[in-house]
Scaffold this motif. Structure first.
Motif, PDB file in Angstrom:
ATOM      1  N   HIS A 170     -17.665  -3.030  -0.958  1.00 11.69           N
ATOM      2  CA  HIS A 170     -17.083  -2.193   0.089  1.00 11.69           C
ATOM      3  C   HIS A 170     -17.009  -0.772  -0.461  1.00 11.69           C
ATOM      4  O   HIS A 170     -16.015  -0.386  -1.075  1.00 11.69           O
ATOM      5  N   TYR A 179       0.828  -1.203   0.000  1.00 16.50           N
ATOM      6  CA  TYR A 179       0.000   0.000   0.000  1.00 16.50           C
ATOM      7  C   TYR A 179       0.862   1.253   0.000  1.00 16.50           C
ATOM      8  O   TYR A 179       1.891   1.314   0.682  1.00 16.50           O
ATOM      9  N   SER A 195     -14.296   3.675   4.086  1.00 18.66           N
ATOM     10  CA  SER A 195     -14.920   2.500   3.466  1.00 18.66           C
ATOM     11  C   SER A 195     -16.106   2.022   4.293  1.00 18.66           C
ATOM     12  O   SER A 195     -16.114   2.146   5.512  1.00 18.66           O
ATOM     13  N   PHE A 196     -17.063   1.429   3.599  1.00 21.18           N
ATOM     14  CA  PHE A 196     -18.275   0.932   4.247  1.00 21.18           C
ATOM     15  C   PHE A 196     -18.629  -0.437   3.692  1.00 21.18           C
ATOM     16  O   PHE A 196     -18.512  -0.670   2.502  1.00 21.18           O
ATOM     17  N   LEU A 197     -19.089  -1.305   4.578  1.00 23.24           N
ATOM     18  CA  LEU A 197     -19.415  -2.686   4.195  1.00 23.24           C
ATOM     19  C   LEU A 197     -20.782  -2.810   3.519  1.00 23.24           C
ATOM     20  O   LEU A 197     -21.306  -3.915   3.404  1.00 23.24           O
ATOM     21  N   LYS A 221     -16.511   3.099  -1.131  1.00 22.45           N
ATOM     22  CA  LYS A 221     -15.451   4.024  -0.734  1.00 22.45           C
ATOM     23  C   LYS A 221     -15.909   5.457  -0.969  1.00 22.45           C
ATOM     24  O   LYS A 221     -16.547   5.750  -1.989  1.00 22.45           O
ATOM     25  N   LYS A 262      -3.436   3.121   1.571  1.00 26.29           N
ATOM     26  CA  LYS A 262      -3.778   2.903   2.977  1.00 26.29           C
ATOM     27  C   LYS A 262      -3.875   4.237   3.699  1.00 26.29           C
ATOM     28  O   LYS A 262      -3.300   5.243   3.274  1.00 26.29           O
ATOM     29  N   GLN A 263      -4.614   4.222   4.785  1.00 26.44           N
ATOM     30  CA  GLN A 263      -4.767   5.389   5.655  1.00 26.44           C
ATOM     31  C   GLN A 263      -4.577   4.889   7.080  1.00 26.44           C
ATOM     32  O   GLN A 263      -5.155   3.863   7.463  1.00 26.44           O
ATOM     33  N   THR A 264      -3.781   5.603   7.857  1.00 25.47           N
ATOM     34  CA  THR A 264      -3.464   5.114   9.203  1.00 25.47           C
ATOM     35  C   THR A 264      -4.562   5.443  10.210  1.00 25.47           C
ATOM     36  O   THR A 264      -4.951   4.589  11.009  1.00 25.47           O
ATOM     37  N   PRO A 278      -8.000   3.692  10.464  1.00 25.65           N
ATOM     38  CA  PRO A 278      -7.411   2.700   9.568  1.00 25.65           C
ATOM     39  C   PRO A 278      -8.332   2.385   8.397  1.00 25.65           C
ATOM     40  O   PRO A 278      -9.542   2.183   8.587  1.00 25.65           O
ATOM     41  N   ASP A 279      -7.763   2.390   7.199  1.00 22.59           N
ATOM     42  CA  ASP A 279      -8.568   2.066   6.022  1.00 22.59           C
ATOM     43  C   ASP A 279      -7.634   1.657   4.884  1.00 22.59           C
ATOM     44  O   ASP A 279      -6.453   2.002   4.893  1.00 22.59           O
ATOM     45  N   VAL A 280      -8.184   0.908   3.946  1.00 21.08           N
ATOM     46  CA  VAL A 280      -7.410   0.444   2.798  1.00 21.08           C
ATOM     47  C   VAL A 280      -8.306   0.393   1.556  1.00 21.08           C
ATOM     48  O   VAL A 280      -9.529   0.294   1.663  1.00 21.08           O
TER      49      VAL A 280
END
Lengths: 299, 299
Positions: A146, A80, A162-164, A148, A111-113, A116-118
Motif C-alpha cells: 500500500h 491513530y 495511499s495507493f493499492l 504512501k 490518520k487523515q479525515t 480518509p486515509d490511514v
C-alpha cells in the motif's frame, strides 16, 4: 549469545521483523518470520515474538513495535494520531505481556479525515528519515503493498495519500487471467512505455490491463514485457493520481531497493530527480526515535 | 427422459452450461456444472460433457459449443477470426470425440490487432442479438468478468474493447485488504457517487480503492456502502475508458440481470438510455445461428 539493550520490531500484516539493539544504537542481531498480524490473534503476539527473539532477552527489556500490531485486531490498539502532526508522538500504547521481563510499547499510526486515509508503520520510517534530514520540506514516497505519499513540512506530516498498487500487482500477477502470460524476467522499455501510457491516459487503465493478456494471446508481446507492462501501468496510474504530491516538489523515496528503483525511473522519465533512503535503516532510526520519546521525562 | 435434437453448450473458464434443444429450437432441458475450461485438460472435455448431458444423447447428436473450450488450451482450438467481420462465420472447429454419436463443433472467437483484444463466447451473444435486431447499428456492452464493448454496424463487429472489471471486483472484494470492510448489502447512493467520482477523476482510481478501506477504519462508511463504492469505482473507471464507445451512441446491454442493471443505472446517470437483452437467451439464439451456419450447404 546476544543480549539486547532493547528490541526493535516491525510487525506488518504478513511479516514480523525484529532487531536486537545495543546500547549505542548498533544492531547486534536480526531475525524475521512470517508470523504477521494477519495470522495471529491478540494472545498470539507475545509467543510469536519470544519464538523469534526470546534468546535476546535476559533481564528487563524494552520492546518498541511499529506496524499493524497496533491495529484494533493486533496485539494492542495504538489509536491513530491525526495529521497534521509530527510522525511520532506520545503516547505509545503499552501491550500486555505475561513475561515480566518485557516492556512492550507500540507506535501509533496516523490518520487523515479528508480524504480518509490511514498508515501504520510508515510514520516510523518518516520519523527515521526526518532524524537524518531535520529540515526536510517536501514529499516522501514509500512504495509497497500500500504505497504512501506524504507531504512533510516543518517536521510534520501535513497530508498523505495511499495507493493499492503493490497489492493490485500481486493479485493480478498471481491470481488473475494475466498470470498465464507473465514471464519471470523484465523489459525496461515495456515498463517505461507503460508508465508513459498510464500517465498520458490514466482513464484507460482497466482496458490496458486486459490488453496485456490479449497481446500475449496474439503473439504481440513477450512474457517479460507483459510483466513489466503490468507493473508500469499500475505505477503509472499511481503517479497520475499522486501528481499533486510530486509535481514540482522535492521527493525522497523510502523503500526496498528494487521497487524504489522502478519509482525513481518512472519519475525520472517525468523530469523529476529523487533522493533515496533505505527502508530498513529508516525503520530502525524511527523506532530508536520512538524509544527516546517513550523514555524521555514528561515536560 | 429427454432426447435432444441437438445440444447447445456455453463453456467458459469457470463454468459449463448445456441445453437440450428440440427440433423447433425449444429448450427441453438444461444443466450446469463448474467443470470449466480452467479445470480440464483437452481429453477431459468429452467426459465432462457426457457427465452433464450424456442422458440427452440417444442417436447421432450435434453439439455446438461457444466459449473458452475453443482456446488453445481447450477442447480443440477454434482460431480467432479478425474484426471487422460478422460475429459468426465458417469454419466452426470440429472437436474430437470418442463417442461416435457426438458431432462437436466449436464457434471461433474474434480478435482485433490494434489495440490487441480478443473475445470467446461474446461473439455468439452478439450474433444472438443481431438475429432479433438485424438492422442494429450501435454498441453492445456485455458486462462480466471481462466486460466487452463492441461497435456493431451492417451486421459486423467493427471494433471492440475489453475490461477486467468483473475480475478486479472479485479479486479486490474477496482477496485484498478491502475484504475486511465490505458488507453483504448494497447502497445505491454510494454506487452512484462512486461512478460519478470515477468518471470525473478516472486517474484517482488506485487511491480511491485504498480510500474505501481507510473510510471503513475511520468509521466514515458502512460495509454495504463500501461494497457499492468498490463496484461503482470500477464500473465508473470502465465507463471512463469506454467513453468513445458509448458517448452519443445507441447502446444495448447483454448480461446477467443484476449486473446489467448496474451498468444501465451508471449510464443513465450520464444521460444515456440503454436497451437490455438477456444473456442466456442471446447465447442460445447465437448457438442456434452458429448451428444453422454449420449445417447450411457451402455457397
Amino acid at each position: 549469545m546476544t543480549r539486547a539493550a532493547w528490541i526493535a520490531v516491525d510487525w506488518g500484516t504478513t511479516h514480523l521483523r525484529a532487531w536486537a539493539m545495543g546500547a549505542q544504537g548498533e544492531v547486534l542481531a536480526e531475525a524475521a518470520s512470517d508470523e504477521g498480524m494477519g495470522r495471529l490473534r491478540p494472545e498470539g503476539f507475545e509467543p510469536a515474538l519470544l519464538r523469534l527473539a526470546g534468546s535476546w532477552v535476559e533481564g528487563p527489556t524494552e520492546v518498541i513495535v511499529c506496524g499493524m500490531a497496533g491495529s484494533r485486531q493486533g496485539w494492542a490498539e495504538a489509536p491513530y494520531r491525526a495529521v497534521p502532526c509530527t510522525p511520532l508522538g506520545p503516547p505509545l500504547a503499552p501491550a500486555p505481556a505475561r513475561d515480566p521481563r518485557l516492556a512492550v510499547r507500540i507506535v501509533p499510526g496516523l490518520k487523515q479525515t479528508r480524504p480518509p486515509d490511514v498508515m501504520r508503520g510508515e510514520e516510523t520510517q518518516i520519523a527515521g528519515f526526518l532524524a537524518s534530514h531535520p529540515g526536510f520540506d517536501g514529499v516522501l514516497c514509500l512504495p509497497g503493498t500500500h504505497s504512501k505519499w506524504a507531504h512533510v513540512s516543518a517536521g510534520e506530516v501535513v497530508s498523505f495519500a495511499s495507493f493499492l498498487t503493490g497489492e493490485l500487482f500481486a493479485l493480478l500477477a498471481d491470481r488473475s487471467v494475466l498470470r498465464h502470460g507473465l514471464g519471470p524476467g523484465w523489459d525496461e522499455a515495456a515498463f517505461a512505455g507503460a508508465v508513459s501510457d498510464a500517465l498520458a491516459r490514466p482513464e484507460r487503465l482497466a482496458g490496458g490491463l486486459f490488453g496485456i493478456r490479449a497481446a500475449g494471446l496474439l503473439g504481440q508481446t513477450t512474457g517479460d514485457a507483459a510483466r513489466a507492462r503490468l507493473s508500469g501501468l499500475l505505477i503509472g496510474a499511481e503517479l497520475a493520481a499522486a501528481r499533486p504530491y510530486w509535481l514540482g516538489r522535492r521527493v525522497a523515496l523510502i523503500g526496498a531497493e528494487r521497487l524504489s528503483a522502478l519509482y525513481a525511473a518512472a519519475l525520472a522519465a517525468q523530469g523529476l530527480a529523487t533522493e533515496r533512503a533505505d527502508a530498513r535503516a529508516m525503520t530502525l532510526a524511527g523506532l530508536a526515535a520512538a524509544r527516546a520519546l517513550a523514555t524521555e521525562p514528561a515536560r
